[in-house]
Design a protein around this motif. Structure first.
Motif, short mmCIF file in Angstrom:
data_model
loop_
_atom_site.label_atom_id
_atom_site.label_comp_id
_atom_site.label_asym_id
_atom_site.label_seq_id
_atom_site.Cartn_x
_atom_site.Cartn_y
_atom_site.Cartn_z
N ASP A 138 47.37 25.62 57.20
CA ASP A 138 48.48 24.90 57.69
C ASP A 138 49.75 25.44 58.00
O ASP A 138 50.83 24.98 58.67
N GLU A 139 49.62 26.96 57.82
CA GLU A 139 50.96 27.61 58.26
C GLU A 139 51.02 27.74 59.84
O GLU A 139 50.12 27.74 60.66
N LYS A 140 52.29 27.44 60.20
CA LYS A 140 52.68 27.40 61.64
C LYS A 140 53.08 28.72 62.09
O LYS A 140 53.68 29.57 61.58
N SER B 38 54.91 31.80 63.83
CA SER B 38 56.34 32.05 63.79
C SER B 38 56.52 33.59 64.41
O SER B 38 55.55 34.14 65.02
#
Length: 341
Positions: free
Chosen positions: A305-307, A309
């Protein structure tokens, strides 16, 4: 550039001087750098030249000059000054990663090519032995990449090359060339059969696989909306050690600083390979770049679920630069760089 990066950079310079035969000493296990004392020159200093002077049979100033020569134009160093009996003093430059990555991607396959050997005319004698023909042909390409006027045939310069079969029918072009070029010209060629096995012990596989991973990362990044753009310097919370050892394995670090160092070293490797008629240096360095890339590839794109960046964009830019160097180096050796393995 952190103190640890600086320590490793100086250690690499010492190793290159030893490999070039300019310094006849054992490569030290580590190089220590310290904050410059008040009133001193630069930001950091090292007494490595003084440490090596006695075993090298030279003065500290001579050794410092040899090391300083191999630190010129290193990304991240704004200046190197020699003071006293042979102290090396360093002034660092910030944001080196961005400039290096942009330079590599901008130059493409021409990254590392230069004019250091311009004005040199080299004509090799024709050879009939199979391996010698492959090696000399590759050396001609290396010399031309550094601005020399080089040609195969019509001359009298000869290289000693230990004979070996160019087994294209058995191994294919890529493995056949790697078997002849990865070993030093005077050494026995690599055995062919292991080069056909997809295993981490196979250097050719690691290099080509690393390139294919870069291509896949770029495709996956596009699908995730992550485009290459070097935007930060990978600040980590932990403090860096001030000493890096000669046997610090490149492939164990998830941080791209070692990979960036290997990418920055590539032009120097090409030049040394041309001067010393040693294409094996290029092959060995490609393994270093591949190990560096494979060691941090899993941190490049968002996981779970890391966005996405800025860090992901920067990591992808480093990976793209590594792929550019891998493809360029393989091309110099006459070996293909596949998008998929």
């Amino acid at each position: 550039m952190t103190p640890a990066d600086l320590s490793l950079t100086v250690l690499h310079a010492v190793r290159r001087a030893v490999d070039d035969g300019v310094l006849r000493v054992e490569v030290p296990p580590r190089v220590k750098v310290e904050r410059a004392r008040p009133g001193g020159a630069g930001e950091y200093a090292s007494n490595i030249a003084l440490t090596l002077a006695r075993p090298a049979g030279r003065s500290g100033l001579e050794v410092a000059g040899i090391i300083e020569e191999r630190l010129r134009d290193v990304p991240g160093l704004a200046g190197v000054e020699i003071t006293g009996p042979g102290f090396l003093n360093f002034t660092l430059r910030g944001d080196v990663g961005r400039g290096l990555v942009r330079a590599i991607v901008g130059a493409g396959s021409a990254y590392g090519h230069g004019t250091a050997l311009a004005g040199n005319r080299v004509r090799f004698a024709e050879v009939s032995e199979a391996r010698a023909g492959v090696v000399v042909e590759t050396v001609v390409g290396l010399l031309r990449s550094q601005g020399a006027d080089a040609a195969y045939g019509g001359g009298d310069e000869r290289m000693y090359v230990r004979p070996g079969a160019y087994a294209v029918d058995e191994l294919g072009v890529d493995a056949a060339r790697w078997s002849l070029l990865r070993a030093a010209p005077q050494d026995r060629p690599l055995e062919g059969a292991p080069l056909l096995v997809q295993h981490e012990r196979n250097g050719l596989f690691r290099v080509r696989y690393a390139y294919s991973r870069v291509r896949r990362l770029l495709v996956n990044g596009e699908q995730l909306g992550v485009t290459p753009a070097y935007e930060n310097e990978y600040a980590y919370e932990n403090e860096y050690a001030y000493e890096m050892t000669v046997d610090t394995p490149l492939h164990t670090s998830p941080h791209p600083r070692d990979l960036l160092s290997a990418l920055a070293d590539y032009p120097l490797v090409l030049l040394a390979a041309a001067r010393l008629r040693a294409p094996d240096r290029v092959a060995r360095h490609l393994e270093v770049v591949a190990d560096g890339l494979l060691g941090f590839q899993h941190t490049v794109l968002p996981l779970g679920d890391e966005k996405p960046s800025a860090a992901h964009r920067s990591r992808l830019a480093v990976a793209e630069a590594a792929g550019t160097v891998l493809a360029g180096g393989l091309s110099v050796l006459g070996i293909s760089a596949p998008d998929r393995i």
